[in-house]
Structures are given as C-alpha cells and as structure tokens.
Design an enzyme around this catalytic site. Structure first.
Site, short mmCIF file in Angstrom:
data_model
loop_
_atom_site.label_atom_id
_atom_site.label_comp_id
_atom_site.label_asym_id
_atom_site.label_seq_id
_atom_site.Cartn_x
_atom_site.Cartn_y
_atom_site.Cartn_z
N ASP A 289 0.66 -1.19 0.30
CA ASP A 289 0.14 -0.11 -0.39
C ASP A 289 0.88 1.41 -0.45
O ASP A 289 2.42 1.27 0.06
CB ASP A 289 -1.13 0.19 0.76
CG ASP A 289 -2.09 0.61 0.37
OD1 ASP A 289 -2.20 1.51 0.07
OD2 ASP A 289 -3.59 0.78 1.36
C1 NOJ Z 1 -4.16 3.61 -0.23
C2 NOJ Z 1 -4.93 3.19 0.34
O1 NOJ Z 1 -4.71 2.36 1.00
C3 NOJ Z 1 -5.57 1.68 -0.68
O2 NOJ Z 1 -6.36 1.25 -0.83
C4 NOJ Z 1 -5.43 2.34 -2.39
O3 NOJ Z 1 -5.15 1.54 -3.06
C5 NOJ Z 1 -4.08 3.31 -2.18
N1 NOJ Z 1 -3.56 3.95 -1.39
C6 NOJ Z 1 -3.83 4.60 -3.44
O4 NOJ Z 1 -4.10 5.01 -3.52
#
Ligand code: NOJ
Length: 734
Positions: A289
C-alpha cells in the site's frame, strides 16, 4: 490469469536480457510528484492543511503554482515499472517513453483507484453488496474496467474485499460487509467483471484485491491500527474472500497497512509467501500500500528504510508503491547478498507476466477515439446500469403503517442539505465522476413528477435553520428528511468514535416529528449508523447509502413506489456505537445474551443488533413455509416454499444459513452459506431449492487446516439472519 507457453517464454527471454537496475525498476511504482510552489515535501504540505497550519485556500494557491513531475527520465532509463496517473493522454505519453525510448521497451502498468466505478459511479460497495446480486456485481465491474481502460488505466486497485465488522472504521464503506460468504461471492464476481471480458484488448484490466489482510479488524475501528486474531478466525472470516479471488484468477493483491499478530502485512513472509503465493496460488504480483514499506520503520519492525526494503522484498512484496526504497537500496542489497537474485527475478517475472497477460506489449496505448468517446458523455447503457445498481442497493429498514410508498398527490417537504447536493451522491473513493452526471434526491424527485418543495434546514456539518424547519412542517403533507454523512465522513482515515447521525441532525428530526406530520427518513451514509433513537421514533427509514451518480432517480423511484426496495443489509446495524464490533455470525458464548443478569449483555444497551445482517423490508410481504432438508451423497438438498403474500410484485433475497452445533472449535451461531434473489408477482408462490455441498460445511482450525467434523447441524432459511425457519440434521462425512 493464465499465460500460454509462448507468453511464458517471452517473459523468460526478457528477464534474461535485463540488468539488475532494470529489474528493480519494474518493482518500482511512481505517482506524479508535486514540485515547486513550496519548499516542504508534498506529504507534509497535506499534513499542514489537515492539521490547520495552512488553510484550504492557501493550499489551493500553492498547488496552483506547483507543477507535476511524471518521472519521465526514470521511465526512459527503465527505473519505473508502474505509474499511478488518471489522465489518458498523459498515460499515452508516458507509455510512449517506456515503449519507444527505454532500452527494452517494457510498457508501464498503470494503476488507479477505481473502487465503485469510474465516471459511471455505482453505489459504494457496502451498499452494492446489499443487492445480493452476483450478476450485478460482475456487470458493474465490467463497466468500470472498460471505462478505466479507455482512460489508460489497466490496473484497478479493486475489489476491496476486507471483511469489516466495526462500523467505527471509515473503510467499511469500501467493502462488501461483515460476512465471508457474501464477501467471497462479491470478490469472485468483481474479479470476473474486471478481468474476464477479453472480447477486446480494451475491455479488461488487472484486478488488485485488497487489503491483504485483516485490515477490517483494526483494533477499535481506528484506521491503520493493530490487528490481532487467531489463525482460525483469520482463515474462516478474513481470508475466504481472498481465496475466492485467487481461485477466480485475480492478477494482483495489495498488502494491508496493519500488522497482523505483530508483523506488518507489508513484511509478513508467512502471509505473502506461504499463504498467498503458496497455499492460495497467486499467479501475479503483490504491491505494497502507499508508503507502507517506509512505515515499517515507524511500526518499529525495521531500523531504517534499507532494512524495511530488504525485509519487504524477502517476504515476497513484489512492488513498492511510492517510497523509492526498492529503487534506492535493492541494488546494493543484492550485491551484498542480503537479497538473493532469485527473489528479484521472481518478483519481476510476476510483474512482467501480468503485463503480458494484459496485452500491454501489443497494445500499450489508448486510442484517441476511446478517450474522446468518454469525454463526450456517458452512454445510455452506462447510466441505466448506474440506476439499476442504485435501485437494488437500497434497504428499507422500517415502514410503520405502510407510510411508504408515497403517492404523487402528496405534497412533499424535502428537508436536509444532503438532499440537494449532487456532489455528495458518489461517496468515498469516487475519483472520476462529473457533476453533470450526478442526480441529487431533489432533482430525482422533481424529474419523477413529485409535488416537492425543498428546505435545506440542516445537514451533517451541524447547521440548523429553525425558520425553514417551521415552513417545511407547515407546507407539506409529508416530510422527507434526508440525513446522514458527507462523503468525507467515511472511507480511508475517516473513523468515527460516535457513529450516530453527526451534527444536529437528530435535533432536526425531533423538530420535524414535533410537527405531527408524517416523517420519512432517507439515510445517505457510508457506514452502519447507530440508530437506536431513530428506529424508536421515526416511522419509515430507507437506507440509501451513497448510491452513485443516479442516486436521486433511484431514491425517488423507491419513495414513490415505482421501484420496490429489495436490498438486504450486508452489515449489521448497532443500536449504539458501544456495541461495535457487532455481527450476526459471532461465535456461540457459554452465556448468550438474555434478560437475565449473568449473560453476555450490556446494562445500558441491547446485546444484539438493531437491524441484523440480511434484514430488509419490501412494499410487499413474503411468507416462508415447508422447509425440507435431505441428504444426498455429496450435498444437502434444501427446499422451501416462498409466497408473495402482498399486493404488489417484489424481489426477495432468500438466505440459507447453517450452524455446526458442536465442534472441536466454537463455531458461529449462524453462517450464511448460499442465497438467491428472485422476483415474484403479487400472490405468486414458488419452491426454492439449494444444493449445499457437504464439503462446504467445514471450518479451518488453528493450524489453518480445513476440517469436516461429523455431528449435528442446523439449517436455516429465511429473509434475514434473524427471521428463519429451522431444521436439524446429523451428518457423517464419508
Ligand atoms: C491507500 C489505500 O489504502 C489504498 O486502498 C489505495 O489503493 C492506495 N492508497 C492508492 O491510492
């Protein structure tokens, strides 16, 4: 995601020609960096705005003078494998650099958050899951895939399939609710919808199932918080949707931010290598993430960035989202032998395989005609699907005295700021909607020919206008109050410790009720709210979530009876926040909650849900009878008689639950195993049949082993997890 022998050979040949730097480049994902206009890192600037050191206006001014760096130099040098950009022409430009100007011409995989639709925004997932409609789940995903691919995005960071049982967590809005069976069916359908339409190279994308894993169980519902649980709980509740997605061939997985039993998922070798890639057979790759590899230092699992990067890659984390740690440290780590070359090769092989499977080598660009087509506006069939999804996702929680549906002769006083705000209909994680596509509830009612007058009166942010309230109460025959949460009140980093209606909306409802006029309440929100007071005092409540761009049309149809609500809750609603986490399929306790003192209960709140999983009313009524269960060789054959006993057509979701009465581990009081959705004309009756494989009656133990244990089982069928017919049966597994 299957590759042909030729495709596999192509990947191996490419891999054999890559330098170490190029390999590491494939493992590096970049987003555009903001440069200029300020002299602090962009992340800090965001923080400065969030904590009030600078105002939103100042932030806007700074951003207006800033420019974006798309890392063209790095792409050209083969140091970038993936970008996160939402601009089709820019994506074509960047692809051109990768394909035509880098040494090996490897295209970029371009990822983006397309969670519940792209320009066609469908209901938030917790709402869409209430339709219990696998066909719909798949259709909406297919449309999202086509729209995003036409935008140069070939990798959707979806579906989000975290089981979530604590509505304090803002991200409950993004996933399919509390139940592993519904969650798994949702996951399968979404993966099929995103990946399986291979009628053209522009019709499918790679799915990215997330967040792996148990993010939804973060302690106290506080986002990014720690998660602890037994192996059996992990296997029985949190892993099934991922397992289902892997069986369906999901191309990629995003690891969760949280630690699980002390090891952050980002560096959790057991989760990534043993369970995900080994046991569940992920064929594609895992991405971290955003910023999560760096956060391992803050977690206190790594001493510094170098250490974090080495731990992550060795644990099986194939791609780094946004930190540059792989880019900065892996070359040296391989040279020193702290990261084996085989680990790098495995990651790159996986990433290249997904790119090949996506057809990116043959087809890296989006045709200009596709870009223009979507710029012109949404095709009619996209709008129709948004509307259908919105219609099926509403849940009628309460309808005393059949107050709903309204008739067109009634003069409606429409109250609440949310009712007239088309910018609020899409909810959290909608990134590509256009205001002109969105229909507010006010516009929906007007377009449907209702006799409606609008009075803002108050909203989730705290305002209350007494004069308007008085006028609304005086002038209408019936009041429709739209209350709930803004889109910013759910989603990432939007946990709430008090899940009642925010602001002064309860006061607003009290004042409306004082008028003596009938009050219909429409909820527009991103989480199960604590509705004890509302359920006691308000005669009619329609849960409408954030339904997407056609929200207004769908709500109007339901209020006026043109659509008969058919949604069933994908998550239990608590009476008060203190009951969270709350879910229907909890393990049996030795002292189930009851009126007597020494039972599993509260002194000041009910022990069970206010509205349980599977609950949802209709303008007609359904009667269940004659539940029969018989045993065949490999399956239980279950039949029930269903009759529409009301005066209008309606759609029912028939739910099949089981209970393993006594087992070597305590089992849930009820577990959903199957469901079907069907429409019956007024007075129509039908026999509904389920064939439940005996192999699905088992559970995972604390070694992660699946067990089928002989003994007594209960079978339940009904229209909600609380309202069921029941039979018992002793089963011996051969
Ligand atoms: C943080 C989030 O937790 C995730 O769901 C998302 O896909 C990513 N950032 C990218 O934006």
């Amino acid at each position: 995601m299957k590759l042909t022998t030729e495709q596999k050979a192509f990947v191996e040949d490419l891999l054999s020609r890559m330098t170490l730097e190029e390999k590491i480049g494939q493992m590096n994902q970049e987003s555009p960096s903001i440069v200029g206009g300020f002299d602090v890192p962009f992340e800090e600037l965001i923080e400065m705005m969030t904590d009030g050191r600078i105002s939103q206006e100042e932030f806007g001014r700074i951003m207006a003078t800033a420019t974006q760096d798309f890392h063209e130099e790095d792409i050209r040098a083969g140091r970038v494998g993936s970008m996160m950009v939402n601009d089709p022409r820019k994506n074509n430009e960047l692809q051109k650099i990768a394909v035509e100007e880098s040494r090996l011409g490897i295209p970029l995989i371009i990822g983006f958050d397309v969670i519940h639709g792209f320009r066609s925004v469908f209901p938030i997932a917790i709402g869409e899951a209430c339709s219990f409609d696998d066909v719909l789940f798949e259709e909406t995903a297919r449309m999202a895939a086509r729209e995003s691919r036409a935008h140069g995005i070939n990798w959707n960071f979806a579906p989000m399939i975290d089981a979530a049982r604590d509505s304090r967590w803002g991200r409950v809005s993004e996933g399919p609710g509390e139940d592993p069976c519904l969650g798994s069916r949702f996951a399968r359908a979404k993966v099929r919808g995103l990946q399986n339409d291979r009628s053209s190279l522009q019709s499918y994308v790679a799915a990215c199932t997330k967040h792996y894993v148990a993010y939804g169980a973060c302690e106290s519902g506080r986002d990014y918080n720690t998660t602890s649980m037994s192996v059996s709980n992990l296997y029985n509740v949190y892993l099934p949707a991922f397992r289902a997605a892997m069986e369906e061939g999901a191309a990629t997985v995003m690891a969760a931010f949280n630690d699980l039993n002390g090891v952050p998922c980002t560096v959790n070798k057991w989760l990534l290598r043993d369970v995900l890639k080994g046991e569940m057979g992920l064929e594609g790759f895992v991405v971290s993430d955003a910023n999560a590899i760096r956060e391992c230092v803050v977690h206190g699992i790594a001493e510094d960035e170098r250490d974090a990067g080495i731990q992550a890659v060795n644990a099986g984390m194939d791609m780094d989202m946004g930190t540059h740690i792989y880019k900065d440290y892996l070359q040296e780590a391989v040279e020193k032998g702290t990261v084996p070359m085989a680990v790098i090769d495995e990651a790159v092989r996986r990433i290249l395989s997904v790119k090949v499977w996506l057809g990116l080598f043959e087809n890296p660009y989006v045709p200009e005609a596709d870009i223009e087509a979507y710029e012109k506006g949404l095709p009619a069939e996209h709008i129709a699907l948004c509307r259908k999804a919105a219609e099926e996702s509403m849940v009628l929680l309460k309808n005393e005295g059949a107050l709903l549906p309204l008739n067109r002769k009634q003069k409606i006083s429409l109250v609440g700021k949310l009712a007239d705000d088309r910018n609020e209909v899409c909810g959290a994680w909608a990134m590509a909607w256009k205001p002109e596509d969105c229909v507010s509830i006010r516009t929906g009612l007007e377009a449907a020919g209702a006799d409606v007058r609008y009075y803002p009166c108050g909203g989730p942010e705290g305002e209350l206008n007494e004069e308007e309230i008085a006028r609304a109460c005086e002038e209408g025959d019936v009041i429709v109050a739209v209350v709930g949460e803004t889109d910013a009140m759910s989603g990432e980093a939007s946990s709430r410790a008090d899940t009642r209606l925010p602001g002064r909306q309860r006061e607003l409802l009290e004042k409306l009720l004082d008028s003596g006029k009938p009050v219909v309440t429409v909820l527009m929100n991103g989480r199960p709210l604590a509705l004890q007071w509302e359920a006691e005092h308000l005669p009619a409540i329609l849960e409408a979530w954030h339904l997407g761009i056609r929200m207004g049309d769908a709500v109007a149809e339901a209020l006026l009876g043109d659509v008969n609500p058919s949604g069933k809750l994908s998550s239990s609603f608590p009476a008060v926040t203190g009951q969270c986490p709350i879910y229907y399929n909890h393990p049996s306790t030795g002292r189930p909650g009851s009126k007597s003192k020494f039972t599993s209960r509260y002194l000041d709140a009910p022990w069970d849900a206010l509205y349980p999983f599977g609950h949802g009313l209709s303008y007609t009524s359904f009667d269940y009878s004659e539940l029969r269960v018989s045993e065949a060789d490999d399956a239980l054959e279950i039949a029930v008689h269903l009759k529409n006993t009301g005066e209008r057509a309606g759609t029912e979701v028939v739910q099949l639950y089981i209970q393993d009465v006594a087992a070597s581990l305590v089992r849930p009081v009820k577990e959903l195993k199957d469901y079907c959705r069907l429409s019956l004309a007024a007075g129509e009756e039908r026999e509904i049949r389920f064939s439940l494989p005996k192999a699905s009656l088992g559970f995972y133990d604390n070694e992660g082993k699946y067990r089928l244990e002989d003994g007594l089982f209960r079978i339940f069928v009904g229209g909600s997890s609380r309202d069921v017919l029941e039979r018992e049966l002793r089963i011996t597994f051969a």
